[in-house]
Design a protein around this motif. Sequence first.
Motif, PDB file in Angstrom:
ATOM      1  N   ASN A 167       5.069  18.789 -33.141  1.00  0.00           N
ATOM      2  CA  ASN A 167       4.316  17.683 -32.569  1.00  0.00           C
ATOM      3  C   ASN A 167       4.988  16.332 -32.779  1.00  0.00           C
ATOM      4  O   ASN A 167       5.639  16.096 -33.801  1.00  0.00           O
ATOM      5  N   ALA A 168       4.797  15.469 -31.773  1.00  0.00           N
ATOM      6  CA  ALA A 168       5.074  14.046 -31.903  1.00  0.00           C
ATOM      7  C   ALA A 168       3.795  13.352 -31.443  1.00  0.00           C
ATOM      8  O   ALA A 168       3.683  12.871 -30.311  1.00  0.00           O
ATOM      9  N   SER A 169       2.819  13.357 -32.311  1.00  0.00           N
ATOM     10  CA  SER A 169       1.475  12.865 -31.996  1.00  0.00           C
ATOM     11  C   SER A 169       1.297  11.484 -32.609  1.00  0.00           C
ATOM     12  O   SER A 169       1.200  11.343 -33.826  1.00  0.00           O
ATOM     13  N   PRO A 170       1.260  10.429 -31.768  1.00  0.00           N
ATOM     14  CA  PRO A 170       1.174   9.077 -32.317  1.00  0.00           C
ATOM     15  C   PRO A 170      -0.204   8.768 -32.873  1.00  0.00           C
ATOM     16  O   PRO A 170      -1.209   9.362 -32.472  1.00  0.00           O
ATOM     17  N   PHE A 171      -0.215   7.812 -33.767  1.00  0.00           N
ATOM     18  CA  PHE A 171      -1.444   7.392 -34.431  1.00  0.00           C
ATOM     19  C   PHE A 171      -2.349   6.597 -33.496  1.00  0.00           C
ATOM     20  O   PHE A 171      -1.891   5.808 -32.692  1.00  0.00           O
ATOM     21  N   HIS A 172      -3.621   6.857 -33.570  1.00  0.00           N
ATOM     22  CA  HIS A 172      -4.645   5.859 -33.297  1.00  0.00           C
ATOM     23  C   HIS A 172      -5.813   6.162 -34.215  1.00  0.00           C
ATOM     24  O   HIS A 172      -5.828   7.195 -34.895  1.00  0.00           O
ATOM     25  N   ARG A 173      -6.769   5.288 -34.285  1.00  0.00           N
ATOM     26  CA  ARG A 173      -7.837   5.413 -35.275  1.00  0.00           C
ATOM     27  C   ARG A 173      -8.546   6.767 -35.148  1.00  0.00           C
ATOM     28  O   ARG A 173      -8.879   7.224 -34.066  1.00  0.00           O
ATOM     29  N   ASN A 174      -8.726   7.426 -36.305  1.00  0.00           N
ATOM     30  CA  ASN A 174      -9.429   8.710 -36.411  1.00  0.00           C
ATOM     31  C   ASN A 174      -8.665   9.862 -35.752  1.00  0.00           C
ATOM     32  O   ASN A 174      -9.254  10.908 -35.459  1.00  0.00           O
ATOM     33  N   ALA A 223      -3.842  23.539 -45.981  1.00  0.00           N
ATOM     34  CA  ALA A 223      -2.730  22.698 -46.429  1.00  0.00           C
ATOM     35  C   ALA A 223      -2.766  21.389 -45.656  1.00  0.00           C
ATOM     36  O   ALA A 223      -3.092  21.363 -44.471  1.00  0.00           O
ATOM     37  N   GLN A 224      -2.438  20.304 -46.360  1.00  0.00           N
ATOM     38  CA  GLN A 224      -2.462  18.982 -45.739  1.00  0.00           C
ATOM     39  C   GLN A 224      -1.343  18.128 -46.318  1.00  0.00           C
ATOM     40  O   GLN A 224      -1.297  17.889 -47.534  1.00  0.00           O
ATOM     41  N   ALA A 225      -0.443  17.675 -45.459  1.00  0.00           N
ATOM     42  CA  ALA A 225       0.600  16.741 -45.885  1.00  0.00           C
ATOM     43  C   ALA A 225       0.045  15.331 -45.897  1.00  0.00           C
ATOM     44  O   ALA A 225      -0.987  15.026 -45.287  1.00  0.00           O
ATOM     45  N   ALA A 226       0.747  14.448 -46.569  1.00  0.00           N
ATOM     46  CA  ALA A 226       0.331  13.050 -46.650  1.00  0.00           C
ATOM     47  C   ALA A 226       0.455  12.382 -45.281  1.00  0.00           C
ATOM     48  O   ALA A 226       1.191  12.841 -44.396  1.00  0.00           O
ATOM     49  N   ALA A 227      -0.269  11.291 -45.103  1.00  0.00           N
ATOM     50  CA  ALA A 227      -0.109  10.457 -43.918  1.00  0.00           C
ATOM     51  C   ALA A 227       1.024   9.462 -44.161  1.00  0.00           C
ATOM     52  O   ALA A 227       1.177   8.941 -45.263  1.00  0.00           O
ATOM     53  N   LEU A 254      -9.617   2.026 -42.707  1.00  0.00           N
ATOM     54  CA  LEU A 254      -8.962   0.721 -42.782  1.00  0.00           C
ATOM     55  C   LEU A 254      -7.577   0.829 -43.405  1.00  0.00           C
ATOM     56  O   LEU A 254      -6.620   0.209 -42.925  1.00  0.00           O
ATOM     57  N   GLU A 255      -7.452   1.619 -44.460  1.00  0.00           N
ATOM     58  CA  GLU A 255      -6.130   1.802 -45.060  1.00  0.00           C
ATOM     59  C   GLU A 255      -5.172   2.432 -44.066  1.00  0.00           C
ATOM     60  O   GLU A 255      -3.992   2.053 -43.994  1.00  0.00           O
ATOM     61  N   SER A 256      -5.664   3.387 -43.281  1.00  0.00           N
ATOM     62  CA  SER A 256      -4.798   4.053 -42.317  1.00  0.00           C
ATOM     63  C   SER A 256      -4.291   3.077 -41.262  1.00  0.00           C
ATOM     64  O   SER A 256      -3.104   3.085 -40.917  1.00  0.00           O
ATOM     65  N   VAL A 257      -5.167   2.215 -40.753  1.00  0.00           N
ATOM     66  CA  VAL A 257      -4.740   1.215 -39.773  1.00  0.00           C
ATOM     67  C   VAL A 257      -3.723   0.266 -40.406  1.00  0.00           C
ATOM     68  O   VAL A 257      -2.681  -0.048 -39.807  1.00  0.00           O
ATOM     69  N   TYR A 258      -4.022  -0.208 -41.611  1.00  0.00           N
ATOM     70  CA  TYR A 258      -3.116  -1.147 -42.270  1.00  0.00           C
ATOM     71  C   TYR A 258      -1.742  -0.514 -42.477  1.00  0.00           C
ATOM     72  O   TYR A 258      -0.702  -1.134 -42.190  1.00  0.00           O
ATOM     73  N   PHE A 420     -10.482  -9.370 -39.730  1.00  0.00           N
ATOM     74  CA  PHE A 420     -11.259  -9.730 -40.920  1.00  0.00           C
ATOM     75  C   PHE A 420     -11.409  -8.536 -41.853  1.00  0.00           C
ATOM     76  O   PHE A 420     -11.234  -8.659 -43.077  1.00  0.00           O
ATOM     77  N   ASP A 421     -11.727  -7.366 -41.295  1.00  0.00           N
ATOM     78  CA  ASP A 421     -11.910  -6.170 -42.130  1.00  0.00           C
ATOM     79  C   ASP A 421     -10.621  -5.793 -42.855  1.00  0.00           C
ATOM     80  O   ASP A 421     -10.651  -5.410 -44.033  1.00  0.00           O
ATOM     81  N   LEU A 422      -9.487  -5.896 -42.157  1.00  0.00           N
ATOM     82  CA  LEU A 422      -8.207  -5.545 -42.778  1.00  0.00           C
ATOM     83  C   LEU A 422      -7.834  -6.520 -43.882  1.00  0.00           C
ATOM     84  O   LEU A 422      -7.270  -6.116 -44.920  1.00  0.00           O
TER      85      LEU A 422
END
Length: 530
Positions: A167-174, A223-227, A254-258, A420-422
Amino acid sequence: MRIALAQFNPVVGDITGNTQKILTLAQQAMAQGADILVTPELALTGYSPEDLLLRDHFYRAIAAGLDELEQLDGITLVIGHPAKLGNERFNAATVLRDGHRLGQYHKMLLPNNEVFDECRYFTPGAAPLVFEQNGVQVGVLICEDVWSIEPAAEAADAGANVIVSLNASPFHRNKIDTRHEMLRYRVQETGLPIAYVNLTGGQDELVFDGGSFALDKQGELVAQAAAYDDELLLLDYHDGDLAPASQATLPGELESVYRALVVGVRDYINKNGFPGALLGLSGGIDSALTLAIAVDALGAERVHAVMMPSRYTADISVDDSRDMVQRVGVKYDEIEIWPMYESFMAALAPSFDGLAMDTTEENLQARIRGTLLMALSNKTGKLVLTTGNKSEMTTGYCTLYGDMAGGFAVLKDVAKTLVFDLCRWRNTQGDIIPERIITRPPSAELRPDQKDQDSLPPYEVLDAIMARYVEHNMSAAEIIRDGFAEADVNKVVRLLKINEYKRRQAPVGPRITHRGFGKDWRYPITNRFS
């Protein structure tokens, strides 16, 4: 049988460098007893090579990389790469073992939505690929293939006992939760365990967040690798299933977005060879968040902040800027722009004679600042980071060739309310953003007593309308039926439409929603549709 998932950060076009990374990972996997190493989608070239895929000599370099990988003995490699056969191109995975090529799989389902444009380049595959390893039949799928039943079902019908998905699955929230949910459907439909490997790193506007994982035959996460981090995730298959393995703790929303923004800045700067970053610091919340992200991405020693006050800049803005740069330890300069502004106005006076003051004079201040930052960029080689957010990009509350001048728009896909949240989240990790920057009403400080809300609806309202219209394709009428004031909805939609020409000229920036103002936003500038 032991499978190693090679979650790593390739560089687009660096086939030699990517080949060496894969060889190193294969050696590490063999040292830990792995029988198979599975790379992400297009790992050999990086994702996506875009129009490099149209150049014949690109495939000669790919062939050379595969030839080098083929010489490795002692482990089976499943390598993601583009392939050209005759006049057709494929998104492929080749299985290599001890100098032999056991087969090549061609991605069946080609995404052609959001940021994906694979139908421009590739022909869809038509046949499953299953290979044998240690008596186990291993089926191969690529990314979009696992989002629909047919490719997985064909692999099962071809005799697969376990599926590996590149996979080359790009990030978006959730996004990680969505991947888990989608693959559980494939497990339920096929009765097969699935191992899913994903890229990490930034590529222009895309950020790949890793998060490789595996589900057993019951659809349980084993099994789960780190983000965001590179990792070699080891999985054992025995007694007909994938056994429990290491499970990293995933970041909150929020940490994931940051972290996605940090990775986007880090890799854009580093992969393109810039020595550092440069930004204008205003004493406001957007530039403060941009500075925090830049420091976390590059280190304080590679970041240069410049405060450019005018007579409309509040003393507390200067004080707060000085406070923050002292906290983070970056290089800092102050350049007063009012003498330059007066020189411009004197030169323009004959042409402006008889015309009332308006936003022209405000924009001139922003353009002076943009000119100064670009001059410093030319002199030092550092890339200018723009600081505007998605709410401003939506409404055109930004100055072309002014605060939009730069090379990378860090907050381009970040709504003002999320800014503001970030900031609040980042301060929980270390108090680097002065509290007054977060609590003060936002202002461009281009005229006396100016506030953003003088020109725009409250950001809570604006951002909710923007999300519905931009990210969810709702019509104005549908948004009004959701309870929003007709005047607010019509204003936001009108501003969005008339400022398309600005967005088309804006620098690229990291995508953190499923619809940003980049590849997945392609509206005509000249457009009379209402």
